[in-house]
Design a protein around this motif. Sequence first.
Motif, PDB file in Angstrom:
ATOM      1  N   THR A 231     -42.388  18.274 -18.247  1.00 38.39           N
ATOM      2  CA  THR A 231     -40.681  18.159 -18.069  1.00 38.39           C
ATOM      3  C   THR A 231     -39.854  19.557 -18.022  1.00 38.39           C
ATOM      4  O   THR A 231     -38.250  19.258 -17.299  1.00 38.39           O
ATOM      5  CB  THR A 231     -41.296  18.444 -19.359  1.00 38.39           C
ATOM      6  OG1 THR A 231     -41.351  17.276 -20.224  1.00 38.39           O
ATOM      7  CG2 THR A 231     -39.225  17.813 -20.601  1.00 38.39           C
TER       8      THR A 231
ATOM      9  N   CYS B 259     -36.432  19.292 -15.188  1.00 42.10           N
ATOM     10  CA  CYS B 259     -35.817  20.109 -16.110  1.00 42.10           C
ATOM     11  C   CYS B 259     -34.822  20.731 -15.312  1.00 42.10           C
ATOM     12  O   CYS B 259     -33.581  21.444 -15.188  1.00 42.10           O
ATOM     13  CB  CYS B 259     -35.809  20.657 -17.602  1.00 42.10           C
ATOM     14  SG  CYS B 259     -36.010  19.515 -18.508  1.00 42.10           S
TER      15      CYS B 259
ATOM     16  N   PHE C 110     -31.587  19.455 -14.023  1.00 42.12           N
ATOM     17  CA  PHE C 110     -30.434  19.879 -14.586  1.00 42.12           C
ATOM     18  C   PHE C 110     -29.197  20.284 -13.510  1.00 42.12           C
ATOM     19  O   PHE C 110     -27.711  20.453 -14.130  1.00 42.12           O
ATOM     20  CB  PHE C 110     -30.899  20.212 -15.790  1.00 42.12           C
ATOM     21  CG  PHE C 110     -30.972  19.790 -17.209  1.00 42.12           C
ATOM     22  CD1 PHE C 110     -30.426  19.495 -18.314  1.00 42.12           C
ATOM     23  CD2 PHE C 110     -32.511  18.636 -17.070  1.00 42.12           C
ATOM     24  CE1 PHE C 110     -30.203  18.354 -19.297  1.00 42.12           C
ATOM     25  CE2 PHE C 110     -32.387  17.298 -17.649  1.00 42.12           C
ATOM     26  CZ  PHE C 110     -31.921  17.646 -19.668  1.00 42.12           C
TER      27      PHE C 110
ATOM     28  N   VAL D 134     -28.234  12.591 -18.865  1.00 39.65           N
ATOM     29  CA  VAL D 134     -28.424  13.945 -19.824  1.00 39.65           C
ATOM     30  C   VAL D 134     -28.819  13.316 -20.967  1.00 39.65           C
ATOM     31  O   VAL D 134     -30.028  14.145 -21.897  1.00 39.65           O
ATOM     32  CB  VAL D 134     -27.517  15.468 -19.954  1.00 39.65           C
ATOM     33  CG1 VAL D 134     -27.819  16.154 -20.851  1.00 39.65           C
ATOM     34  CG2 VAL D 134     -27.735  15.691 -18.502  1.00 39.65           C
TER      35      VAL D 134
ATOM     36  N   ALA E 133     -32.666  13.098 -22.949  1.00 43.74           N
ATOM     37  CA  ALA E 133     -32.812  13.771 -24.539  1.00 43.74           C
ATOM     38  C   ALA E 133     -32.900  12.581 -25.529  1.00 43.74           C
ATOM     39  O   ALA E 133     -34.225  12.977 -26.552  1.00 43.74           O
ATOM     40  CB  ALA E 133     -31.431  14.372 -24.847  1.00 43.74           C
TER      41      ALA E 133
ATOM     42  N   VAL F 138     -36.007  18.961 -23.303  1.00 35.87           N
ATOM     43  CA  VAL F 138     -34.795  18.308 -22.917  1.00 35.87           C
ATOM     44  C   VAL F 138     -34.350  18.280 -24.134  1.00 35.87           C
ATOM     45  O   VAL F 138     -32.983  18.467 -23.720  1.00 35.87           O
ATOM     46  CB  VAL F 138     -35.894  16.479 -23.111  1.00 35.87           C
ATOM     47  CG1 VAL F 138     -34.748  15.675 -22.483  1.00 35.87           C
ATOM     48  CG2 VAL F 138     -36.767  16.403 -21.612  1.00 35.87           C
TER      49      VAL F 138
ATOM     50  N   PHE G 168     -32.096  21.706 -22.961  1.00 37.65           N
ATOM     51  CA  PHE G 168     -31.608  21.600 -22.018  1.00 37.65           C
ATOM     52  C   PHE G 168     -31.318  21.271 -21.815  1.00 37.65           C
ATOM     53  O   PHE G 168     -29.115  21.702 -21.306  1.00 37.65           O
ATOM     54  CB  PHE G 168     -32.651  21.114 -20.994  1.00 37.65           C
ATOM     55  CG  PHE G 168     -34.187  22.472 -19.789  1.00 37.65           C
ATOM     56  CD1 PHE G 168     -32.838  23.428 -18.656  1.00 37.65           C
ATOM     57  CD2 PHE G 168     -34.980  23.078 -20.547  1.00 37.65           C
ATOM     58  CE1 PHE G 168     -33.466  24.265 -18.525  1.00 37.65           C
ATOM     59  CE2 PHE G 168     -35.376  24.056 -20.313  1.00 37.65           C
ATOM     60  CZ  PHE G 168     -35.189  24.476 -18.748  1.00 37.65           C
ATOM     61  N   ALA G 169     -30.574  19.941 -22.228  1.00 37.63           N
ATOM     62  CA  ALA G 169     -29.093  19.478 -22.722  1.00 37.63           C
ATOM     63  C   ALA G 169     -27.930  20.193 -23.735  1.00 37.63           C
ATOM     64  O   ALA G 169     -27.134  19.645 -23.022  1.00 37.63           O
ATOM     65  CB  ALA G 169     -29.430  17.950 -23.204  1.00 37.63           C
TER      66      ALA G 169
ATOM     67  N   TRP H 163     -26.881  22.513 -21.537  1.00 42.86           N
ATOM     68  CA  TRP H 163     -25.950  21.896 -20.018  1.00 42.86           C
ATOM     69  C   TRP H 163     -24.684  21.588 -20.995  1.00 42.86           C
ATOM     70  O   TRP H 163     -23.518  21.878 -20.049  1.00 42.86           O
ATOM     71  CB  TRP H 163     -26.933  20.917 -19.410  1.00 42.86           C
ATOM     72  CG  TRP H 163     -26.299  20.578 -18.234  1.00 42.86           C
ATOM     73  CD1 TRP H 163     -26.585  20.457 -17.155  1.00 42.86           C
ATOM     74  CD2 TRP H 163     -25.477  19.624 -18.512  1.00 42.86           C
ATOM     75  NE1 TRP H 163     -25.665  20.066 -16.295  1.00 42.86           N
ATOM     76  CE2 TRP H 163     -24.775  18.721 -17.236  1.00 42.86           C
ATOM     77  CE3 TRP H 163     -24.707  18.140 -19.116  1.00 42.86           C
ATOM     78  CZ2 TRP H 163     -24.063  17.958 -16.635  1.00 42.86           C
ATOM     79  CZ3 TRP H 163     -23.595  17.330 -19.013  1.00 42.86           C
ATOM     80  CH2 TRP H 163     -23.531  16.568 -17.599  1.00 42.86           C
TER      81      TRP H 163
END
Length: 648
Positions: free
Chosen positions: A15, A19, A23, A37, A41, A413, A416-417, A420
């Motif tokens: 994962t 990412c 991403f 995205v 998530a 996830v 990172f989402a 982002w």
Amino acid sequence: MNPAEIPSYFWGLATLGLCLLIFPKLRPANPLHRLIVSGAAIGSILIYMTWRMVATLDLDTPGSALLSVGFFMLEVCSTLGGVLVLVVLTRRRDRLKDVSGNIRWLHVNRPSAAIFICTCNEDVGILDRTITGALNQNYPAKVFLLDDGRRPEVEALCRRRDVEWLTRPDNAHAKAGNMNAGLATLAARGEMPDFIAILDADFVALPNFMSHCVALFQDPTVGVVQTPQHFFNPDPLQHRIKGHLDLPDEQRFFFDTLLPAKDGWGTAFSCGTSSVVRTAALAEIGGFPTDSITEDMLLSIRMKEHGFVTAYLNEKLSLGLAPEGIGEYCTQRIRWCIGAMQIMRSADGLFSRKGLGWIDRMSLLETLLYWMGSFPFRLACLLVPILYWMTGLTIMDAPIGELATFLLPRILVEAFAISWYSNGRILPLLTDTSQLLVAPEIVAASCHTLLFPGERPFKVTNKGGDRSRTVIHWKLLSRFAVVLLLTVGGMLFGYGSPLAPTFFSDQKGIVAFWSMYNVLVCIIAIIVCVETPRRAEERAPISGTALFSAGDSATPVRLLDISSSGVAFANEGGWRIGDRGTISIRELGEVPAIVARITDRVVGAKILLSPQQQVALTHFQFAGDRMRTPDVSTLGSVLALIRGLALN
């Protein structure tokens, strides 16, 4: 290879790799990328929560069942709130193009406008700065100062600055009542403008504030225009960890990421200061609402029920003061919580029979889950490891391999989402700390207000004042100190006691990691609870040279920064504390000065400004947007945090 033979951490590493690969190639401006995205998530969250529900609840004994199911329900509420946020973030609206397209309409029609500055007990110097910004607009607007303190010194300030001072005989309904009284005064005179801007006493409007906001009212369905709140001083966390130059303030995610997304769904709402209201729409809903101490959010809901929307203009058009101390920070958050809960229980709440669509109700549900779900869950996350070390009870019955398989991808996830979407405006460690500082009070206030939603006293967030002393918030500090000691003591017992091999489950390692994270949060919170002195005035950078004249000599100096009480310049030798004279600054003219501080590189001098020079300084600081604060965090933010902890 048999899937059962794959190491549990493999899925987390896979994962993480996905990412890092995917991403960075996606762009927040692309609607499809936003769906990808959020979808990733939400998918990882649903997989984890399904596994939690069907495979991890410990129901062997009444005690373990109560703990396991109770924690799971809190996790569900908090997670559902997070999922709703991820759904909201799939859209985004940028109204900057609308402003540029509507400027011609604005100049042709020239609708009338006024500015309400609301005050109760703020310092005259703060008000003077706010008045200067209001008078410096590039669009004509009459300025009214609504003084619920009814203070002679404020009346004198208004006479000197040529703005109108409005008062009322009592303070009924707090800020909303103050603004309604101002509206009644203008209506009685027959002077009601088309639009009224609302500014808190400490917010300085930049020159384009009125013109850019009023331009959006070309759309007749717009009832309110809200702009973001930016702050030119560090909040308590920024100040204590010495990260003001590297860390965004903790409201940046809300104003820069979440509200533009809510605007994309038509559910943006007023946040009080730095907004402009259509007076015709305001008259239609009966004035500013007094049913909640957060009249701003309720204003947008009432507007929506009458067919008017709140437009969010994500442009820096004002600068104000963030809460400077932990006490003020807690007061502000508790007031927001109480106001939101009052709205939930009102006729305009989540189950209102009025004209609210499903998306408006979803937005209200997300707000409810934020206050009622995330704060209790944060508390539980702090306390559950302690309970584990004391009793051996766990919140889940699952092998550590399965936990890693399902939990790691979800954490990675989702993290990172959010990073982002927010462009680095969130650091989870600081978010957890800021919520835990006030979590017990929020939980108590939300529950009490839902049960007893009657009118609650409006507590003003104090701004300014003496910040020259160290203040220790012993009640808060002792709370985190106890949690810290119990957590550390529990870990020492778990790894040092002969009872540990039989007393604890095989999840001891993951709980230890969880406990170490909590220890770090507690350390940061304890540091923040000790408020160290800060400057009375925030300084703006200033370049160029000035002449420091003392007697018959004039020495050129290189300017560094300036505030209304002091100026700093480079130490290039020959200075002594107590040197007196005048310093000639291009933007201000000649100013009396006395050298008060000397370091190897910097000389600090106290200055005394005339009223005219104070106005000129405010123009210099704010009209040029020199009072800058960080908008994103980077690796430097983390390093600043570590450095701040080390220094403390």
